[in-house]
Design a protein around this motif. Sequence first.
Motif: not given
Lengths: 113, 109
Positions: B34, B49, B59-61, B63, B70-73, B85, B87
């Motif tokens: 990311w 990740n 930030l929390t990713s 996968t 995959s997500s990015l919080h 942002y 990926c």
Amino acid sequence: GPKVLQIPSHQIIDMGQMVTLNCDPVSNHLYFYWYKQILGQQMEFLVNFYNGKVMEKSKLFKDQFSVERPDGSYFTLKIQPTALEDSAVYFCASSLDSNQAPLFGEGTRLSVL
Amino acid sequence: GQQVQQSPSSLVLQEGENAELQCNFSSTATQLQWFYQSPGGSLVSLLSNPSGTKHTGRLTSTTVTKERRSSLHISSSQTTDSGTYLCAIDPNNNNAPRFGAGTKLTVKP
């Protein structure tokens, strides 16, 4: 921290001329990359380079493009001849190894007139 | 076709709200990264990740490799989080990251 330097930040050139984009990567990095981004559009992979050789190139890496890193100095992208559609921001990046995310320079804006 | 698809394409939040960004990719890849691209254009790596969950700051990713997503919080968003942002995956495992089109985040005060 370490930086990838791209100078100048903007180059203006006439269509058909040759241009060389210079990148000064982090000194101990081994992998080098070029990306192209047209204003407002996606970041597009062009080419990567390791151990003196191109590892992979995309369809955007036309025959008019070439890369080299003579004697461990600048990593360069040469376009000869340039075309109007080559106008974009070109980002250089480098990384120490294949597991490390590339570190990007600030980009060089190329304007082909 | 597109190897990396990101959603939403844009997102507008009030400061303090959380953001959830999604990345779906069409091939298995050993690398997933990311990045943040500032409005001025410079690119910064946020997280690598390839699998599991990773945290750094707000930030929390997460996968899920077998599901190719995959997500990015981003928690407690700030106006300075505004930007795009991105990926990126390495579809050929040849150290040649390909980027998605990005999610443009705008955080309003």
